[in-house]
Scaffold this motif. Structure first.
Motif, PDB file in Angstrom:
ATOM      1  N   GLU A 122       0.800  -1.218   0.000  1.00  9.05           N
ATOM      2  CA  GLU A 122       0.000   0.000   0.000  1.00  9.05           C
ATOM      3  C   GLU A 122       0.840   1.278   0.000  1.00  9.05           C
ATOM      4  O   GLU A 122       0.387   2.309  -0.493  1.00  9.05           O
ATOM      5  CB  GLU A 122      -0.933   0.017   1.222  1.00  9.05           C
ATOM      6  N   GLU A 123       2.035   1.222   0.549  1.00 11.13           N
ATOM      7  CA  GLU A 123       2.841   2.437   0.654  1.00 11.13           C
ATOM      8  C   GLU A 123       3.403   2.840  -0.706  1.00 11.13           C
ATOM      9  O   GLU A 123       3.877   1.993  -1.470  1.00 11.13           O
ATOM     10  CB  GLU A 123       3.997   2.240   1.645  1.00 11.13           C
ATOM     11  N   ARG A 124       3.370   4.134  -0.995  1.00  5.25           N
ATOM     12  CA  ARG A 124       3.953   4.649  -2.231  1.00  5.25           C
ATOM     13  C   ARG A 124       5.465   4.803  -2.120  1.00  5.25           C
ATOM     14  O   ARG A 124       6.167   4.810  -3.114  1.00  5.25           O
ATOM     15  CB  ARG A 124       3.322   6.005  -2.579  1.00  5.25           C
ATOM     16  N   ARG A 125       5.973   4.973  -0.902  1.00  3.72           N
ATOM     17  CA  ARG A 125       7.421   5.080  -0.672  1.00  3.72           C
ATOM     18  C   ARG A 125       7.734   4.389   0.655  1.00  3.72           C
ATOM     19  O   ARG A 125       6.835   4.236   1.498  1.00  3.72           O
ATOM     20  CB  ARG A 125       7.867   6.543  -0.657  1.00  3.72           C
ATOM     21  N   GLU A 128       6.350   5.152   4.735  1.00  4.65           N
ATOM     22  CA  GLU A 128       5.355   6.226   4.658  1.00  4.65           C
ATOM     23  C   GLU A 128       4.373   6.140   5.823  1.00  4.65           C
ATOM     24  O   GLU A 128       3.818   7.153   6.251  1.00  4.65           O
ATOM     25  CB  GLU A 128       4.603   6.142   3.329  1.00  4.65           C
ATOM     26  N   SER A 268       8.499  12.322   2.383  1.00  2.00           N
ATOM     27  CA  SER A 268       7.727  11.672   3.428  1.00  2.00           C
ATOM     28  C   SER A 268       7.789  12.398   4.757  1.00  2.00           C
ATOM     29  O   SER A 268       7.082  12.046   5.684  1.00  2.00           O
ATOM     30  CB  SER A 268       8.226  10.235   3.622  1.00  2.00           C
TER      31      SER A 268
END
Length: 342
Positions: A122-125, A128, A268
């Protein structure tokens, strides 16, 4: 000298004056006579112009007076000011919820492993979503920081654990014979705190730990509407301060890269040098474990008497996540309804 005759008429007076002027010029030097002649010519032209017909002037231009108060000026709205303050800056949300859970280390480990897998998807980076999950003997408190969308997704994930016993990736699907006998992994959640637009993270990354304390018992405390917010904020404040203390201690001992800007953050919100391994982070939390809220303070929020004062997931989802329908009062007042309806 020039002989001049006196005449009573207007023409004779003019000739007399001209004769006197010529006589005076005859006695003056050459440069002075030239200047006098020039002045005399200008006076004659002015007199001729004064005696002639006057020219009619055109209509005078009226100067327009502009009232500054009558001019339309651009108005500054509150939304524009808020957008200006938030532009180019990282902002995070914070969430705290509690739930009951059996005292089983295998269940704890399985939840941690599966939640890590969910975060990676789910995390974009990286990192996060950060926070701390505190397990106790009969319950748990979960503190999270990150974008609101990720926090809502984490809530939905743990809600699935409380309703579906096979929500974990490592759990096998139940057969028809034991589907009704298996129980959910965790109990219903109670959301204690949710806030947005926080400018600083208190935690470096997500991890979990086991609370070493035990329930002390003693005189029972009753949660009421007048003190429920105080008890919930006490747990939230202690976990928040503990995370900030652990972060401060880790960053103090970590080397800084030569190209690191002390005043700059990455996208972030975490400083570039704030990358630590899980073991170091857990050791930092264990050194200050006495800052955790007591087991009694956490379990007090899970009592049956506190169920009416905190959000369940369906209630929280309806207020903060689900789309809502709003009708303005102006739409109800105009157009006006007919006086009679047949």
């Amino acid at each position: 000298k020039v002989k001049v005759s006196v005449v009573s008429s207007k023409g004779g007076q003019r000739d007399h004056a001209v004769a006197q002027s010529h006589g005076a010029m005859a006695d003056t030097p050459e440069p002075q006579r030239a200047n006098a002649a020039a002045l005399q010519g200008e006076s004659q032209l002015a007199a001729a112009g004064a005696g002639g017909p006057r020219r009619r002037r055109g209509p005078m231009e009226v100067q327009e007076v502009v009232d500054e108060l009558a001019q339309e000026a651009k108005r500054t709205t509150l939304l524009e000011r808020v957008e200006e303050q938030l532009k180019g800056k990282s902002r995070f949300s914070r969430l705290l919820f509690v739930f009951s859970i059996p005292d089983d280390r295998k269940v704890h480990a399985q939840i941690d492993e599966d939640f890590e897998t969910w975060r990676e998807k789910e995390e974009r980076r990286p990192e996060e979503l950060t926070g701390l999950l505190v397990y106790t003997a009969l319950g748990a408190a979960h503190f999270l920081e990150g974008p609101s969308e990720l926090l809502f997704g984490a809530l939905k994930y743990f809600e699935a654990l409380s309703t579906d016993p096979t929500a974990l990736a490592g759990c096998a699907s139940p057969t028809a014979g034991d589907a009704n006998q298996r129980q959910a992994l965790i109990g219903p959640m109670r959301i204690l705190h949710f806030s947005e637009f926080r400018g600083v993270r208190a935690s470096l990354r997500w991890t979990s730990m086991l609370h070493g304390g035990k329930m002390m018992g003693g005189q029972p405390i009753t949660i009421e509407e007048s003190n429920c917010a105080e008890f919930a904020f006490k747990v939230y404040h202690k976990i928040l301060v503990m995370c900030a203390k652990a972060t401060e201690g880790l960053l103090k001992d970590m080397p800084v890269r030569p190209d690191h800007d002390p005043d700059g953050d990455d996208e972030s919100g975490l400083a570039p040098e704030a990358i630590v391994d899980m073991a170091s982070l857990q050791r930092a939390y264990k050194r200050i474990a006495d800052m955790l809220p007591s087991v009694d303070e956490i379990m007090l929020l899970l009592n049956k008497g506190a169920a009416d004062f905190f959000f369940t997931y369906p209630e929280f989802e309806k207020v903060f996540i689900a789309p809502f329908h709003m009708v303005l009062h102006s739409e109800l007042l105009w157009p006006m309804a007919p006086a009679l309806a047949y």
